[in-house]
Design an enzyme around this catalytic site. Sequence first.
Site, PDB file in Angstrom:
ATOM      1  N   ARG A  39     124.250 -69.350  34.936  1.00  0.00           N
ATOM      2  CA  ARG A  39     123.192 -70.163  34.326  1.00  0.00           C
ATOM      3  C   ARG A  39     123.563 -70.544  32.895  1.00  0.00           C
ATOM      4  O   ARG A  39     124.296 -69.815  32.209  1.00  0.00           O
ATOM      5  CB  ARG A  39     121.858 -69.419  34.352  1.00  0.00           C
ATOM      6  N   ARG A  55      77.123 -52.262  45.040  1.00  0.00           N
ATOM      7  CA  ARG A  55      78.518 -51.821  44.951  1.00  0.00           C
ATOM      8  C   ARG A  55      78.998 -51.380  46.333  1.00  0.00           C
ATOM      9  O   ARG A  55      78.466 -50.433  46.917  1.00  0.00           O
ATOM     10  CB  ARG A  55      78.628 -50.670  43.966  1.00  0.00           C
TER      11      ARG A  55
END
Length: 535
Positions: A180, A270
Amino acid sequence: MIFLSMRDLLVDCVFAFNYEQFGTPQKKMIRKKISNDSQTVVRTPVDGGRAPEGCSNRHDTNEEEAAVRSGFVSTNSFFFISCGAIKDQMPPRKRPQDGKKVDPPMKKAKGKHVVALILARGGSKGIPLKNIKKLAGVPLIGWVLRAAHDSGLFDSVWVSTDHDEIAEVAKSFKAKVHRRSLEVSKDSSTSLEAIQEFVKDHPDVDVVCNIQATSPCLHPDHLSEALKLITKDGYDSVFSVVRRHQFRWKEVNEGGSEVTVPLNLDPKKRPRRQDWDGELVENGSFYFSTTSLIKKGILQGGKMTYYEMKPQYSVDIDIDIDWPVAEQRVLRYGYFGKVPPEVVRLMFCKLSGCLTDGRITISSSEEEMVSFHIRDMEGLRMLKSEKVEVVLLNCSQDPIGQSLVEKLGVRTGCQVLSVGKEPLEDLQPFLKKKKLEWKDVAYMGNDGADADCLNQSGLSAVPGDAPADAVKAAKYSCHHAAGNGAVREFSEYILLKKQEAKSKREQVHVDCLDSGYATPSSGSQNDIPLAVEGK
């Protein structure tokens, strides 16, 4: 747990399972089955075991009759189900015919040029050069390179890097290297920019699979199943996710007046964990994308979908504190190659440089002496107790005197063979006589001359102080040095892999619920024990 006999139940087969071990989709199916069947009776144990939601928690005076009628009986929170009770609710599954497998391994995509690309920059800030740091004896990047190669899906496997050492490790795992540029090697550079540069330099590529080097528990079947979504189902991008059951809350500034609020739950309602599907989050293991999307600056787009991985395979390493946890996880769930480690029946171990530290001491009376560690002797004994034959190798390049060889053979109780410059050729007749192949062998060497044996063996290792050319060829690199515990370490490693493989064989995959009949286990966390009794 109470096992009911088939003569009493009069059903084809019965299996016991722990309801709490199932994933959410399977639990939904079980609850639906029970709620839709008015005849279903579930026996609730007196010690407080729960029945699935929607099921009557009452006792039946004739439980065996109820089991035949409904297919469900509970004892101590384990439920007995007749396979027919589930199978009636599920679509038929194609069974193997004429000895053929239902889902053969996927081949390379026809008409598409598919590559695997691993990004491995040398400037990691969290852990310096973490991409090639040893994890369970293997460079971190080596785990995903092995999985990518063995999948057989890719026309080529690439590593994009700016660092020479990473490039050398990549080549040792038979990967191609894409150098790269500096522009995409900065701390501020993104993964997408590096992938775009690769695509620009390789215009013939159609699909890129960006695999994260920090995901060492990736397996070839994960990649195979994900690629099918592109090649067969027509998706443009596929990425890996994992299911998490975590309640999230809004972050607020410390000392401010703003109060936190829930982001994915209602505190007044919940839910229990088993009643909540959870959320899908990216685990970063891999991203498949067509090059047409990548050229537009998009990694996830077009017609896109996800591939869900089990939590035990979702490992991401970013800081040093993750390392010991990841090492334990990868020893249990990592991919170790095509050859199952449980087939190892024979271990070759070099005397000089493995069992001993390679030094020969000469006394004043001109007697030769070598030393070995008692831990290593115990390691050899452990292998032999598990029916793994151990053969010691005396190499002509660094020979130990015949008298010492005989003493070591007696002391260890192992056969000693002499080998020359090419151990592979010398050992081939021995394996042929034993009717074994190299995949059945574990090999411990310490030099470049052992490279062929290290590569071909089902399991192979080198001591911690072995030279680089031997380390590259081995599947495992010990932490301990030669003559100082390395043999014991490799022996424990062999036995660990054998035990794990044995445990997996004794389990049955949860897919038996999806198909209506039991299938061999792949070792997922949802695997359940199967108690089968029948005609």
